[in-house]
Every structure is written in structure tokens, then in C-alpha cells.
Design an enzyme around this catalytic site. Structure first.
Site, short mmCIF file in Angstrom:
data_model
loop_
_atom_site.label_atom_id
_atom_site.label_comp_id
_atom_site.label_asym_id
_atom_site.label_seq_id
_atom_site.Cartn_x
_atom_site.Cartn_y
_atom_site.Cartn_z
N GLU A 201 -8.90 8.55 -5.02
CA GLU A 201 -8.35 7.52 -4.49
C GLU A 201 -7.18 7.18 -5.30
O GLU A 201 -6.13 6.49 -4.90
CB GLU A 201 -9.28 6.16 -4.01
CG GLU A 201 -9.84 5.58 -5.23
CD GLU A 201 -11.12 5.93 -5.73
OE1 GLU A 201 -11.30 7.43 -5.56
OE2 GLU A 201 -11.94 5.46 -6.43
N VAL B 118 5.50 -12.10 7.37
CA VAL B 118 5.36 -10.69 8.12
C VAL B 118 3.78 -11.03 8.78
O VAL B 118 3.90 -10.90 9.98
CB VAL B 118 5.08 -9.54 7.10
CG1 VAL B 118 4.60 -8.35 7.69
CG2 VAL B 118 6.45 -9.25 6.36
N ASP B 119 2.82 -11.53 8.26
CA ASP B 119 1.40 -11.45 8.75
C ASP B 119 1.32 -12.50 9.96
O ASP B 119 1.05 -11.98 10.95
CB ASP B 119 0.54 -11.96 7.99
CG ASP B 119 0.21 -10.96 6.48
OD1 ASP B 119 0.95 -10.06 6.68
OD2 ASP B 119 -0.34 -11.48 5.54
N SER B 120 1.87 -13.59 9.82
CA SER B 120 2.00 -14.38 11.00
C SER B 120 2.97 -14.00 12.14
O SER B 120 2.49 -14.06 13.37
CB SER B 120 2.31 -15.92 10.73
OG SER B 120 3.50 -16.05 10.36
N HIS C 98 -12.04 10.15 -9.61
CA HIS C 98 -11.50 9.25 -8.33
C HIS C 98 -10.24 9.67 -7.68
O HIS C 98 -9.05 9.65 -8.10
CB HIS C 98 -11.10 7.62 -9.14
CG HIS C 98 -12.16 7.00 -9.78
ND1 HIS C 98 -12.99 6.07 -8.76
CD2 HIS C 98 -12.68 7.06 -10.86
CE1 HIS C 98 -13.88 5.66 -9.79
NE2 HIS C 98 -13.71 6.09 -10.85
N CYS D 60 -17.79 8.83 -8.10
CA CYS D 60 -18.32 8.30 -9.67
C CYS D 60 -19.62 7.74 -9.74
O CYS D 60 -20.45 8.63 -9.90
CB CYS D 60 -17.17 7.19 -10.08
SG CYS D 60 -17.29 6.89 -11.86
#
Ligand code: XMP
Length: 509
Positions: free
Chosen positions: A169, A224-226, A167, A79
Site C-alpha cells: 500500500e 468541499v465536503d459540505s 507493504h 506484514c
């Protein structure tokens, strides 16, 4: 860690999507702002230029020096990137009579090109641009068009430089991922070696080297992350990881006990700290949403600081920061780069003066889940809905008392267990109940009642930035509403929130 693909960000809303699609191909990539091109380009096997809200003709538009990239590395310009290459290399970019937004069909595709391998004529592509490339740059060969855009794709003769107006993506570009694969794998020869297993191996090895015999403290939240960060660190340094799981008294019903149990089963060195009373005290008579958040944040820092001091000779603080929190964003209001502001170092509690280790800082949320799965973390924990840090405090509108927390925990448990029983839990991105600060009249048996109203909220979303309310079956809502009113003393009315974000938000406070 091996760097493979460099994505230069010109401020497009889709830049992170490019990175996610590339990662889905098991290829590692990093996003850097266009005006901070890494000095050492050695590790990058290919470069992608993102789109941008700017017009390439505007004076303050991004105009980076690509002389070390173009002709040296395989280059894909998307683009704005495609327009940028045209504008400064003998082509021309003009404001178009037809602003093209949305779906278009790609035609006159040069099928013999590796770039378009396995991509059929008339495939759907997603367009989002005002300007158009009226004349191709020097030595360019047109590769495809659409009805409205003659120069929808081109390459530069004698270079591995490709440019596309659409695009790839965005999911609506049906063969977008195939196109990225054609460019990265067939043309640029980038290895597809970025897998969860490879990530775990390299991260554990580098954590071992980084931390050595040092001690690390980490606050677990039940999210989830920790959890994934803790398991990675546990693999690397074992008992030198000291996890602290604080009960702020505002978690879901039985969550503190059951999650603490799960953590211990996973072999984590974890201390559960029940600080419910302290938080409740800090929240006393507080009704304002932002002041509630502040009170909880401050209480957490105090508790965590006390606990971190119990561990002697700590060197590191681990955090579950993920990539979207780290990426420097390109400001669309000017060419300067905004970086998240940091705390005032002088007034920080002691634990914040520790060195920081963030094992997930290069991962997107879905990758964190894949890494968690790879390490054998319970899928139920990995699939858990997001839950706000201040917990039920921002779902009890108005002031907070122990009794209100109890009522909301009961209501929330009936709702969430119902979603699980009806196999709706995984179809919903986030769900919860809200206790409203009003009473309503009801009738139970022959008695007039005057009790609390609760709202149920269930939304679909991908990142919480936008959300739609979920069309839950009436039969389900009926069952849940009956259970709540019959079983939770103090509630006589249930309503369902049918607002989308925007203009509403997910939480009510
Ligand atoms: P909103 O209400 O802004 O929520 O649409 C978007 C997402 O953010 C969560 N949220 C929070 N998370 N601390 C957090 O850790 C907070 O103060 C907070 N406020 C909202 C919310 O649950 C949703 O997932």
C-alpha cells in the site's frame, strides 16, 4: 451498497492507505477492527489483514479467530498478518537481528504465479518490521525473498491464502498496486465497479429511500465536503434540503457573497445568514486560542439552531462527515478499541436531536473530490485549500477587532490571488496569512512608521497531519510583499514562515 473487500485492522499506521489503494482500483472496501469482525461475511469477496505495531509473540497482541475467513475467502495477509498466519499454523516468528525498515528489493519471485503477474524481479518493496518469519507455516510455498528476508512472500497450498512481509500500500512499493490488483481481480475475481458515477447513482437512490418526504437541514461551510454532500442530497430530495450558510465575519475577503452566489447557481435551496456582529461580540477581548474556538463554536450552534427552527417539521440533520472521521481506530496501547466520544445528549440544542444523514461517511477526501467532479461541481471550488472552521480568528494572534479582520482579509487576498496568478495555488496544499500581535518600526517616504507585522504561510501536505513549508520563488515573495506593504494600510513588514510540522503546526494558534 455492495461490500466487496474487508480489511481487518491490526492498528498499522498504513491501514487507511490499503483502503485507498483498493478504492483506486475501483473496488469498494471497508476497514473493521480485528476484534469486531462483521458477523455477516457474505458480502465480502476477499479479506486483507493489515500490519500492526504489535509483535505477534507479545501476549496482548491481536489474536482474532479467522476460522470463518481462512480457506473460505481469498485472503491476503500483510506484514503482521503474514506473521500471524505463520505463528499459529506451524511456522515460527522470531525477533530478527536485522530490523528491516525502508526500501528492499524483491527477488527470487515465482514469476509463473498469478500473484506476481507483471511484477519484475528486483522490484522495490517497502519493509517495516522487527520480527521475521523464520519458518513458514504448514503447506506453505515460498513465493519471493529479499536480501535480508528469506520468507518475504508465501501462499498456502490448496487455499487462496497469500501472505507478504512488505507493504504493497506504500507508494515506495513500486508494483504494490499491481500486486493488489493481481490478488483482488485475478485471484479473488472482485468486480472493479466502484466508480464515482456508480457511487452517485446508488447514494442518490438510497438517500431517496431513507429520507422520503422528510426535510433535511445542512450547514454549508464553503468547503468541499459540505458542498458535495449538499449536491448529492439536492439530487435526491431537491427543495426539501434546506441549506444554511453562516457568515461568521471571519471568512476570506468577499468569500461569503461569492460562495453564496455559487451555491445559488448550483440550484441549492440555501439561506445566507450574516451573523458577523454576533461572532465579533462573542469574541470580544478573547485572546486565548482555545477560548476563541469555543466562543465561535457556541455562537455557530446558536445561530444554526435559530435558523433550523425557522424550517417547520425538520426531521434530519445532514453532515459532511468523511471516512477518516468514522473509522474506529485500533488502540496500540492495548487490545481495546477507542471510539470517538460523543456529546452529552441531555444538553444538546434542538437541531442536534434530529436524525443524522451523512452521505459521504464512506469516502476518503480524494474520493469526495472525484464524486464532486462527477456531479459537475466547479473544479476551482473542489480544489480550494482547506480553511479552518474558526477562520481568520485563529490567524489573528491575540484579541480580535473588526479592523484587524479587515487588515488580514486584505493581506490574505493579495497572497492567495498572487498564488493563483503565478499558478502556484494548486501546488500548495494550504496557504494563508497571519496577523502578529506586534508592531515594528519602518520608514515610508520620510515618515517613521510603527505598524503591524504579517506572516505568510504555505505548506505541502497530504492530510494536514505532517506538513512542509513550500519553497516559493523569491520573485513571487518579493512581489507579494511589495503589494501588501504598499496597499494594506497598517502593515509595514511581511515575513515568511519556514517551519515544518512537526514540530510547528500549520496554524499559529
Ligand atoms: P494544525 O494547525 O493543527 O492544523 O497543524 C492542521 C489542519 O487543521 C486545520 N485546523 C482547524 N480546522 N477547526 C478546523 O476546522 C480548527 O479549530 C482548526 N485548527 C486547525 C488547519 O487549518 C489545518 O488544515
Amino acid at each position: 451498497m455492495q461490500n466487496n473487500v474487508l480489511i481487518l485492522d491490526f492498528g498499522s499506521q498504513y491501514t487507511q492507505l490499503i483502503a485507498r489503494r483498493v478504492r483506486e482500483l475501483n473496488i469498494y472496501c471497508e476497514i473493521h477492527p480485528y476484534n469486531k469482525i462483521p458477523e455477516n461475511l457474505e458480502p465480502f469477496k476477499a479479506v486483507i489483514l493489515s500490519g500492526s505495531p504489535f509483535s505477534v509473540r507479545a501476549e496482548d497482541a491481536p489474536h482474532p479467530d479467522l476460522s470463518q475467513i481462512r480457506g473460505h475467502k481469498p485472503l491476503l495477509a500483510v506484514c503482521y498478518g503474514a506473521q500471524y498466519l505463520a505463528h499459529f499454523n506451524g511456522g515460527s516468528v522470531e525477533a530478527s537481528d536485522i530490523r528491516e525498515f525502508g526500501r528492499a528489493k524483491l527477488s527470487m519471485i515465482k514469476a509463473e504465479e498469478d500473484f506476481f503477474k507483471d511484477i519484475p524481479e528486483n522490484t522495490n518493496v517497502w519493509m517495516s518490521h522487527g520480527d521475521t518469519i523464520a519458518k513458514l507455516p504448514e503447506n506453505a510455498v515460498r513465493l519471493a525473498s529479499t536480501t535480508d528476508v528469506l520468507n518475504a512472500a508465501y501462499r498456502i497450498e490448496g487455499e487462496e491464502t497469500y501472505a507478504i512481509q512488505f507493504h504493497p500500500e506504500v507508494y515506495h512499493s513500486t508494483h504494490g498496486k499491481q500486486l493488489l490488483e493481481n490478488f483482488l481481480v485475478n485471484i479473488a475475481n472482485v468486480e472493479q465497479s466502484w466508480t464515482p458515477a456508480a457511487f452517485v447513482d446508488t447514494t442518490v437512490a438510497s438517500l431517496k429511500e431513507q429520507i422520503g418526504d422528510g426535510k433535511v437541514v445542512l450547514g454549508l461551510s464553503g468547503g468541499v465536503d459540505s458542498t458535495v454532500a449538499a449536491i448529492l442530497l439536492n439530487k435526491a430530495i431537491g427543495k426539501n434540503l434546506y441549506c444554511i450558510f453562516v457568515n461568521n465575519g471571519l471568512l476570506r475577503k468577499n468569500e461569503f457573497e461569492s460562495v453564496l452566489h455559487q451555491y445559488k447557481d448550483m440550484g441549492l435551496n440555501v439561506k445566507g445568514v450574516d451573523a458577523s456582529e454576533r461572532f465579533l461580540k462573542a469574541l470580544k477581548d478573547e485572546s486565548d486560542p482555545e477560548r476563541k474556538r469555543k466562543a465561535i463554536g457556541n455562537a455557530f450552534i446558536e445561530v444554526f439552531d435559530d435558523e433550523a427552527h425557522q424550517v417547520s417539521d425538520v426531521d434530519w440533520l445532514a453532515q459532511g462527515t468523511i471516512y477518516p472521521d468514522v473509522i474506529e481506530s485500533v488502540s496500540v496501547n492495548g487490545p481495546s478499541v477507542t471510539i470517538k466520544s460523543h456529546h452529552n445528549v441531555g444538553g444538546l440544542p434542538d437541531f442536534m436531536k434530529l436524525k443524522i444523514v451523512e452521505p459521504l461517511r464512506m469516502l476518503f477526501k480524494d474520493e469526495v473530490r472525484r464524486v464532486g467532479k462527477e456531479m459537475g461541481i466547479d473544479p476551482e471550488l473542489l480544489g480550494r485549500h482547506p480553511f479552518p472552521g474558526p477562520g481568520l480568528a485563529i490567524r489573528i494572534l491575540g484579541d480580535i477587532t473588526a479592523e484587524k479582520v479587515r487588515i488580514l482579509q486584505e493581506v490574505d487576498a493579495i497572497f492567495i490571488n498572487g498564488l493563483r496568478k503565478w499558478e502556484l495555488y494548486d501546488k500548495v496544499w494550504q496557504a494563508g496569512a497571519i496577523l502578529l500581535p506586534v508592531n515594528s518600526v519602518g520608514v515610508m517616504g520620510d515618515e517613521r512608521t510603527y505598524e503591524k507585522v504579517v506572516a505568510l504561510r504555505a505548506v505541502e501536505s497530504t492530510d494536514g497531519m505532517t506538513a512542509d513549508w513550500v519553497n516559493l520563488p523569491y520573485e513571487f515573495l518579493q512581489e507579494v510583499s511589495n503589494h501588501i506593504i504598499n496597499r494594506v494600510k497598517g502593515v509595514n513588514r511581511v515575513v515568511y514562515d519556514i517551519s515544518s510540522k512537526p514540530p510547528a503546526t500549520i496554524e499559529w494558534e
